[in-house]
Design an enzyme around this catalytic site. Structure first.
Site, short mmCIF file in Angstrom:
data_model
loop_
_atom_site.label_atom_id
_atom_site.label_comp_id
_atom_site.label_asym_id
_atom_site.label_seq_id
_atom_site.Cartn_x
_atom_site.Cartn_y
_atom_site.Cartn_z
N CYS A 1 1.16 43.95 109.26
CA CYS A 1 0.57 44.62 108.12
C CYS A 1 0.50 43.70 106.91
CB CYS A 1 1.41 45.82 107.76
SG CYS A 1 2.03 46.66 109.20
N ARG B 1 -6.15 40.54 108.12
CA ARG B 1 -5.00 40.57 109.02
C ARG B 1 -5.16 41.65 110.09
NH1 ARG B 1 -0.82 37.91 106.15
NH2 ARG B 1 0.92 38.94 107.16
N TRP C 1 -1.14 48.32 110.60
CA TRP C 1 -1.75 48.11 111.92
C TRP C 1 -0.85 48.82 112.93
CZ3 TRP C 1 -0.79 45.65 116.66
CH2 TRP C 1 -1.91 45.24 117.38
N ASN D 1 6.58 45.60 106.67
CA ASN D 1 5.87 44.89 107.74
C ASN D 1 6.93 44.48 108.74
OD1 ASN D 1 4.56 43.03 109.33
ND2 ASN D 1 4.13 41.57 107.69
N GLY D 2 6.80 44.90 109.99
CA GLY D 2 7.80 44.51 110.99
C GLY D 2 8.19 45.67 111.88
N GLU E 1 -11.16 28.29 125.82
CA GLU E 1 -11.30 28.70 124.43
C GLU E 1 -12.61 29.47 124.20
OE1 GLU E 1 -9.73 29.22 121.94
OE2 GLU E 1 -11.16 29.21 120.27
N LYS F 1 -13.07 33.32 122.84
CA LYS F 1 -13.92 33.71 121.70
C LYS F 1 -14.82 34.86 122.10
CE LYS F 1 -12.35 32.38 119.06
NZ LYS F 1 -11.22 31.56 119.02
N GLU G 1 -12.85 38.21 122.68
CA GLU G 1 -12.21 38.88 121.56
C GLU G 1 -13.19 39.48 120.56
OE1 GLU G 1 -9.58 36.44 119.17
OE2 GLU G 1 -10.86 34.70 119.44
N HIS H 1 -12.52 29.16 145.63
CA HIS H 1 -11.28 29.52 146.31
C HIS H 1 -10.93 30.99 146.09
CE1 HIS H 1 -10.63 25.41 147.55
NE2 HIS H 1 -10.93 25.02 146.32
N LYS I 1 -4.89 39.00 112.38
CA LYS I 1 -4.99 37.55 112.16
C LYS I 1 -3.64 36.85 112.26
CE LYS I 1 -7.29 33.84 110.94
NZ LYS I 1 -8.12 33.26 112.01
C1 F6R Z 1 -8.02 33.71 118.59
C2 F6R Z 1 -6.91 33.58 117.67
C3 F6R Z 1 -5.54 33.73 118.19
C4 F6R Z 1 -4.59 32.76 117.46
C5 F6R Z 1 -3.14 33.03 117.90
C6 F6R Z 1 -2.18 32.04 117.28
O1 F6R Z 1 -9.24 33.50 117.97
O2 F6R Z 1 -7.11 33.38 116.49
O3 F6R Z 1 -5.50 33.53 119.56
O4 F6R Z 1 -4.97 31.46 117.77
O5 F6R Z 1 -2.78 34.32 117.54
O6 F6R Z 1 -2.24 32.08 115.89
P1 F6R Z 1 -1.77 30.86 115.01
O7 F6R Z 1 -2.66 29.70 115.29
O8 F6R Z 1 -1.87 31.35 113.60
O9 F6R Z 1 -0.35 30.57 115.42
#
Ligand code: F6R
Length: 610
Positions: free
Chosen positions: A6, A31, A78, A104-105, A487, A491, A494, A510, A605
């Protein structure tokens, strides 16, 4: 019920508290959240508690013009185990109406605390947070002052818990806020005749650029004129604020509809900034010799990260092994934390983390520190938790990354890994490192990225043609192209919710090729001359089974059948350009499906719990 990831904001001593709180919450929207609320107290003793399910815009509407005051707290929530609702939204208030709390937590033992102390209390929500605020009121009623009651409750919270608490005593005449944290991030912003509290400096850059860190276990008492920090033993702590240079406008969307596209477009500029930050005019690398010596003393590197950062680590392995000649392992943080592999005799740890706050990665760093091993955090956020707690830090200088889906941090991480690998290899006198003209190569990358983002209309069309209505898709590649396939697949899944697998092309036959049917989108990445022919045969295998293929190929390997041709860059830096096409495909697929590209469902985030 608990709530995590949060956003927290607070202010004491400003007449425009309501606007500061709402503006701060808007800045923390990235976030991820599903409900929000504020509590504001005015000089005349009038109190306002406004909470709303949904967006900050809804909260703003609910607040209207009538909520005024000089002290207040706010929160974006959240939800995890329970529904997002107005009742479960923060701030939570004690039954007697005296204390207001945002959190938050996760409180591990909230059910036991509730059963032991609060059997007679009438609860309004299902949250662990409400247990804490009721408990503070419980001890205050027994005669403790607000701070003593807060500290008493902190002492009862079990060690599995994580928290950032911001508490307000509505009866206090001195506009006092109380703050404590464990594992979850929280900062104090220092002003003239006012002070603020926030989960991320970005929330308060419009009112201050000076911030104070809080360490786990400390209790902070904040009034408009003072910030008093006490350590766990009750001793006074003196700490100087740090200055955040970031311009508040760096986090503005400008003409862009979504941050994700703005951040994709910023990648050429990030490459140029990194050249400036990490090279002097003579081409010397600006990385402290201390760090270079420490890392070159290691017999093996352990890269630890999550999600996109983990994928940047996979590319890092190629760079550290091929340019710096050091064996490198890459690990998912949440796996490594509780299953540490047998380590080499002289390990060195590299934490890749855009936010610097990821709880899974931090858990590993805490253990690494206990074991006394040296570590480096590569992050976008100066003074973040992982930066403070590692032996060394290298910054990404990418500017704020607001979209939940990480783009420019991934390419920034790879570029910083390349620079570090070159510095290490040069120090070891390795020919491959000495001959690696990285400034020239990064300029080529920046130009190549620019060409790709300039041609985005073509990718937009491909997204509509190939990914428009599909429920699943594959990215395939070999070697470094496989790293990017992982990667690019993350993208796409998500932000557009298309179930996408990144797959080693040779491994498809396989088993997984059974999933290919008429129309299944398969996106092939081909940048390595050693494996190009093999990947092309794998493409033929899926075409024969009806797949709808997009091929993304490096210029020197391209044919006129390839839909996307990548500008030529150094073979070890191809991920920096190939990923841009994947990012754009994800962006347009999400946008065409009408989703909120920047705030994908279920995601946050900053993932600040394990
Ligand atoms: C995907 C994404 C997440 C972060 C992951 C780690 O687009 O953003 O997979 O890469 O949560 O976050 P950080 O890099 O902040 O440790």
């Amino acid at each position: 019920m608990d709530n995590i990831m949060c956003g927290i904001v607070g202010v004491t001593g400003r007449q425009d508290a309501t606007e500061i709180l709402l503006h701060g919450l808007e800045k923390l929207e990235y976030r991820g959240y599903d409900s929000a609320g504020i509590f504001v107290s005015a000089e005349d003793g009038q109190n306002y508690l406004v909470k709303e399910k949904g967006r900050i815009a809804d909260l703003r509407q609910e607040v209207g013009d009538d909520v005024h005051g000089s002290t207040g707290i706010g929160h974006t929530r959240w939800a995890t185990h329970g529904v997002p609702s107005r009742d479960n939204a923060h701030p939570h208030v004690s039954e007697d109406g005296r204390f207001y709390l945002v959190h938050n937590g996760v409180i591990g033992n909230f059910a036991q605390l509730k059963a032991e102390y609060l059997a007679d209390v009438n609860f309004k929500s299902e949250t662990d947070t409400e247990v804490i605020v009721q408990l503070i009121a419980h001890f205050a009623k027994e005669g403790m002052d607000a701070k003593a009651a807060f500290k008493k409750v902190l002492s009862l919270v079990d060690t599995s818990s994580s928290y950032a608490f911001l508490l307000m005593d509505s009866q206090a005449k001195d506009h006092t806020l109380y703050v404590a944290k464990r594992k979850s991030p929280l900062l104090i912003g220092v002003g003239k005749d006012f002070n603020v509290v926030c989960s991320d400096a970005m929330a308060m850059l419009n009112v201050t650029h000076d911030f104070l860190e809080i360490a786990d276990g400390e209790v902070v008492t904040i009034t408009p004129a003072s910030v008093d920090i006490e350590d766990a033993e009750g001793n006074k702590v003196e700490r100087a604020p740090f200055h955040v240079d970031t311009d508040a406008s760096a986090a503005e969307k400008g003409a862009y509809e979504f941050y994700m596209l703005k951040e994709i477009d910023e990648q050429p500029a990030v490459m140029r900034t990194l050249e400036q930050k990490y090279f002097d005019e003579a081409g010397n690398i600006l990385i402290d010799q201390d760090l270079r010596d420490a890392i070159n003393a290691a017999d093996r590197l352990y890269i630890v990260a999550a999600g996109t950062s983990y994928h940047a680590g996979l590319v890092g392995k190629e760079l550290f092994e091929k340019i710096a000649g050091v064996p490198t392992e890459v690990h998912v943080a949440s796996e490594f934390a509780y299953n540490m592999p047998l380590l080499s005799a002289k390990p060195f740890f590299i934490f890749l983390t855009q936010s610097g706050e990821t709880a899974d990665s931090r858990e590993v760093l805490v253990n690494v520190n206990k074991l006394g091993y040296p570590s480096l955090t590569i992050t976008n956020v100066p003074n973040s938790t992982l930066s403070r707690e590692a032996s060394y830090t290298l910054l990404l200088h990418a500017g704020p990354e607001i979209a939940v889906a990480s783009t420019k941090a991934y390419t920034g991480q790879i570029a910083v890994e390349a620079i570090l690998a070159k510095a290490m290899g040069q120090d070891k006198d390795l020919e491959v490192a000495k001959n690696f003209d990285l400034t020239g190569e990064l300029t080529k990358v920046a130009n190549g990225m620019q060409a790709l983002v300039d041609e985005k209309g073509q990718v937009e069309k491909l997204a509509a043609d190939v990914l428009g209505t599909t429920r699943n898709a594959f990215y395939i590649g070999r070697g470094i192209d496989y790293d990017v396939a992982l990667e690019a697949a993350l993208k796409l899944k998500e932000v557009s919710y298309v179930q996408t697998e990144g797959f080693a092309s040779g491994e498809l036959k396989h088993g997984t090729i059974a999933l290919i049917e008429k129309g299944t989108p398969v996106i092939a990445i081909i940048t390595d001359p050693k494996t190009a022919a093999h990947t092309r045969s794998n493409v033929q295998e899926v075409v024969a089974r009806g797949a709808n293929v997009i091929s993304i190929a490096a210029e020197g390997l391209a044919t006129d059948k390839d839909q996307i041709v990548l500008p030529e860059v150094h073979p070890l830096l191809t991920p920096l350009v190939s990923v841009v096409s994947g990012q754009l495909l994800a962006y347009y697929t999400s946008k065409q499906r009408g989703y909120d590209v920047d705030k994908p469902r279920n995601l946050a985030k900053s993932v600040t719990v394990e």
